[in-house]
Design a protein around this motif. Structure first.
Motif, PDB file in Angstrom:
ATOM      1  N   MET A 220      -1.627   8.918   8.419  1.00 42.14           N
ATOM      2  CA  MET A 220      -3.037   9.187   8.696  1.00 42.14           C
ATOM      3  C   MET A 220      -3.883   8.721   7.531  1.00 42.14           C
ATOM      4  SD  MET A 220      -5.087  10.158  10.849  1.00 42.14           S
ATOM      5  CE  MET A 220      -6.789   9.915  10.455  1.00 42.14           C
ATOM      6  N   ASN A 221      -4.931   8.104   7.867  1.00 35.97           N
ATOM      7  CA  ASN A 221      -5.779   7.495   6.863  1.00 35.97           C
ATOM      8  C   ASN A 221      -6.352   8.494   5.872  1.00 35.97           C
ATOM      9  OD1 ASN A 221      -7.166   5.269   5.800  1.00 35.97           O
ATOM     10  ND2 ASN A 221      -9.016   5.971   6.814  1.00 35.97           N
ATOM     11  N   SER A 222      -6.631   9.702   6.331  1.00 39.10           N
ATOM     12  CA  SER A 222      -7.323  10.649   5.478  1.00 39.10           C
ATOM     13  C   SER A 222      -6.479  11.083   4.290  1.00 39.10           C
ATOM     14  CB  SER A 222      -7.710  11.881   6.283  1.00 39.10           C
ATOM     15  OG  SER A 222      -6.537  12.544   6.676  1.00 39.10           O
ATOM     16  N   SER A 223      -5.179  10.888   4.385  1.00 39.63           N
ATOM     17  CA  SER A 223      -4.348  11.317   3.281  1.00 39.63           C
ATOM     18  C   SER A 223      -4.427  10.315   2.145  1.00 39.63           C
ATOM     19  CB  SER A 223      -2.907  11.455   3.743  1.00 39.63           C
ATOM     20  OG  SER A 223      -2.396  10.175   4.011  1.00 39.63           O
ATOM     21  N   LEU A 224      -5.024   9.191   2.431  1.00 38.64           N
ATOM     22  CA  LEU A 224      -5.119   8.161   1.406  1.00 38.64           C
ATOM     23  C   LEU A 224      -6.372   8.399   0.575  1.00 38.64           C
ATOM     24  CD1 LEU A 224      -3.750   4.844   2.460  1.00 38.64           C
ATOM     25  CD2 LEU A 224      -5.099   4.994   0.384  1.00 38.64           C
ATOM     26  N   THR A 225      -6.253   9.301  -0.371  1.00 40.56           N
ATOM     27  CA  THR A 225      -7.445   9.675  -1.121  1.00 40.56           C
ATOM     28  C   THR A 225      -7.583   8.797  -2.346  1.00 40.56           C
ATOM     29  OG1 THR A 225      -6.169  11.250  -2.358  1.00 40.56           O
ATOM     30  CG2 THR A 225      -7.302  12.058  -0.414  1.00 40.56           C
ATOM     31  N   PHE A 226      -7.184   7.572  -2.223  1.00 40.30           N
ATOM     32  CA  PHE A 226      -7.087   6.743  -3.390  1.00 40.30           C
ATOM     33  C   PHE A 226      -8.113   5.630  -3.333  1.00 40.30           C
ATOM     34  CE2 PHE A 226      -4.260   6.949  -6.760  1.00 40.30           C
ATOM     35  CZ  PHE A 226      -4.277   5.716  -7.356  1.00 40.30           C
ATOM     36  N   ALA A 227      -8.959   5.574  -4.307  1.00 40.99           N
ATOM     37  CA  ALA A 227     -10.002   4.548  -4.268  1.00 40.99           C
ATOM     38  C   ALA A 227      -9.557   3.307  -5.016  1.00 40.99           C
ATOM     39  CB  ALA A 227     -11.276   5.087  -4.887  1.00 40.99           C
ATOM     40  N   ARG A 228      -9.757   2.182  -4.410  1.00 41.25           N
ATOM     41  CA  ARG A 228      -9.474   0.939  -5.101  1.00 41.25           C
ATOM     42  C   ARG A 228     -10.798   0.255  -5.386  1.00 41.25           C
ATOM     43  NH1 ARG A 228      -4.440   0.280  -5.249  1.00 41.25           N
ATOM     44  NH2 ARG A 228      -3.060   1.160  -3.695  1.00 41.25           N
TER      45      ARG A 228
ATOM     46  N   GLU B  48     -15.600   1.019   2.360  1.00 44.45           N
ATOM     47  CA  GLU B  48     -15.232   2.421   2.188  1.00 44.45           C
ATOM     48  C   GLU B  48     -15.097   2.894   0.744  1.00 44.45           C
ATOM     49  OE1 GLU B  48     -11.940   3.981   4.357  1.00 44.45           O
ATOM     50  OE2 GLU B  48     -12.402   6.003   3.724  1.00 44.45           O
TER      51      GLU B  48
ATOM     52  N   ARG C 278     -17.109   5.909  -0.731  1.00 47.32           N
ATOM     53  CA  ARG C 278     -16.428   7.069  -1.297  1.00 47.32           C
ATOM     54  C   ARG C 278     -16.952   7.373  -2.701  1.00 47.32           C
ATOM     55  NH1 ARG C 278     -11.154   7.945  -4.182  1.00 47.32           N
ATOM     56  NH2 ARG C 278     -10.499  10.026  -3.607  1.00 47.32           N
TER      57      ARG C 278
END
Lengths: 369, 181
Positions: free
Chosen positions: B1-9, B21, B25
């Motif tokens: 699930m996308n929401s678990s990817l709390t990682f900003a690049r 995004e 964010r």
């Protein structure tokens, strides 16, 4: 600052024709003469006292990480495709075909009205809002893809809602928080940061069963089957000590004592773990590993990793400290080691130094270069 | 699930686009707290403020192609302020603050300080609620969120001078109200 020319005499109420004096005083913008005059005012001590008392007053705490977690599922579908497809905002030339026009679409989707201008705000976070975002993609195949995705999101949402829908006792931890939960039979679950544990106290006698989202360390008393249900699979034990990490599409179970049975979500696979063994399920696939990579230690104030992707390490850091980690191309690197859970600066050093990363803590954000 | 990817690049930061995004964010992390607090200053209860803040950010996402990055701040404050107005009539402002002793040295110097300060803080809380809204918002954005006058002006679409005036008035007004409590 514009008007520094005011040699008017200050009146006792602080008004001197100078209607920004106190503001500039607070900003440290007063000339020495003005400052002197202000200090001689009879009400000056009142202001000082007031401002001093104010310093000890704060707004209620706010966790941007938690707020983002609440918001981001509502953007989920749009975020995957619209961002790439979106024309730059500086060129709003093409009108109908290319420019995202979410509003007309909203008319086709009755539920989407909740985010229309002037309408009541959306009260419950629902995947409906996702509709709006996906509507940007006015192309057939994308629309189909979006519909499928929407379905998946919907199912995911329902599944995740459903998990806790019948529990009557829920415990939630915030970023940086850990909590020890005593279960009705005396078993103990320690929750790691940003996790949720629920159970139904009424049904406890019928079967010891808890629902988990996040990470917890369990000490289950001997007795009937004790089960931990997660979205990514179920863990069953009789009486033992074990750690469950259930986040995203991953489930990782470590057995510290006794025996632990782990079952995948569609119950087609099960594995029995003995002391010192661990299993992880990634997207439904099981991978058993002999030999515990390390004994879980997070409840003793340290987060430990063995050959873990750096990304996961930083995600844990985000949860432990309620910060945001902004990392620029850390690639596929892995990390073995640990960081402390109380001191952010120190924790950052413990990860960044051995990895030769250039890291900097600025307020709520950790910058990694 | 996308929401678990709390990682900003940050690879694509150069072309700042709200629809991107990671940029979005970042904007959320930068402004969510201030927008939420702003709504509290207007008189919203914390949960209501957080809901409206989220709603304002959803609208920003929806309008992302229309809002240039440099306009995001004023957009968020204007939209969330309007959402709050739409909500309902807000008769009574109830602002609650978290308390602590302002500084430790002060307590050592004067053992009565704690009690006096606490009492003053209680009165201040009431007095702040009685301030005219315009003054209260500016005053608290400066005192609580530590925003500079120019930053407040940018967010509220005001001149710096107007912010300074409100700030000045707020202090005088507060002192007056405090005398009466």
């Amino acid at each position: 600052m514009e008007n520094n020319d005011h040699d008017d005499i200050l009146l006792p109420d602080g008004s001197s024709g100078d209607d920004t004096l106190l503001a500039r005083w607070l900003a440290g913008d007063l000339s020495p003469e003005d400052l002197e005059a202000l200090r001689n005012l009879e009400e000056y001590p009142d202001y000082v006292e007031m401002l001093h008392a104010l310093e000890g007053m704060e707004m209620e705490e706010f966790s941007p990480t938690l707020a983002w977690q609440k918001l981001s599922p509502q953007l989920a579908v749009g975020s995957q495709q619209s961002a790439a497809d979106m024309p730059a905002p500086s060129q709003p030339t093409e009108d109908i075909e290319e420019t995202p026009a979410p509003l007309p679409e909203a008319a086709q989707q009755p539920e989407a009205k909740i985010v229309e201008i002037g309408a009541k705000q959306a009260t419950s976070p629902s995947p409906v809002i996702v509709n709006l975002k996906s509507s940007i993609l006015n192309r057939k195949y994308l629309a189909i893809a979006a519909t499928v995705l929407l379905g998946v999101v919907g199912i995911w949402w329902f599944a995740s809602r459903d998990q806790f829908s019948y529990t009557d006792t829920d415990y939630v931890t915030k970023a940086g928080e850990q909590k020890e939960v005593k279960l009705p039979d005396g078993s103990v679950a320690t929750l790691n940061a940003m996790s949720k544990l629920g159970f139904t106290a009424n049904d406890w006698k019928d079967g010891r069963s808890v629902v988990l989202e996040g990470e917890a360390y369990f000490k289950a008393k001997k007795g009937k089957t004790f089960s931990v249900r997660t979205e990514q699979g179920t863990v069953e034990v009789v009486g033992t000590v074990f750690n469950v990490f259930a986040r995203g599409n991953e489930l990782e179970v470590k057995c510290a004592e006794g025996k632990v049975q782990v079952i995948n979500p569609d119950e087609t696979e099960r594995v029995l773990l003995k002391k010192g063994e661990q299993v992880s399920i990634m997207g439904g696939k099981m991978q058993k590993r002999q030999g515990l990579a390390f004994y879980p230690n997070w409840f003793k104030g340290e987060s430990t990793f063995r050959s873990a992707p750096l990304e996961k390490v930083f995600e844990e850091m985000e949860r432990q400290f309620g910060v945001v980690v902004l990392a620029d191309s850390i690639g596929e690197r892995t990390f073995s080691g640990k960081f402390v859970n109380k001191d952010l600066e120190k924790a950052v050093k413990m990860v960044c130094n051995p990895m030769k990363l250039n890291c900097e803590v600025r307020g709520d954000t950790v910058w990694v270069k | 699930m996308n929401s678990s990817l709390t990682f900003a690049r940050m690879e694509s930061l150069p072309h700042k686009n709200v629809c991107h995004e990671p940029t979005y964010r970042e904007l959320f992390y930068a402004h969510a707290r201030h927008v939420r607090n702003f709504l509290c200053y207007k008189g919203a209860a914390t949960t209501e403020a957080e809901d409206l803040m989220q709603e304002a950010f959803l609208r920003l996402w929806r309008d992302c192609a229309k809002v240039p990055v440099e306009k995001v701040k004023s957009y968020l404050f204007a939209v969330s302020g309007n959402l709050f107005l739409d909500e309902k009539k807000h008769e009574q402002v109830v602002l609650k603050f978290q308390r602590q002793a302002p500084s430790e040295e002060a307590t050592e110097e004067n053992p009565h300080f704690d009690l006096e300060t606490k009492e003053l803080q209680d009165r201040l809380e009431k007095a702040i609620a009685q301030l005219p809204e315009n003054q209260r918002i500016v005053f608290l954005m400066n005192r609580m969120d530590k925003l500079k006058y120019a930053e407040i002006a940018e967010r509220l679409d005001l001149s710096v001078k107007a912010v300074e005036k409100r700030m000045h008035l707020a202090l005088m007004e507060l002192r007056q109200i405090l005398k009466g409590i």
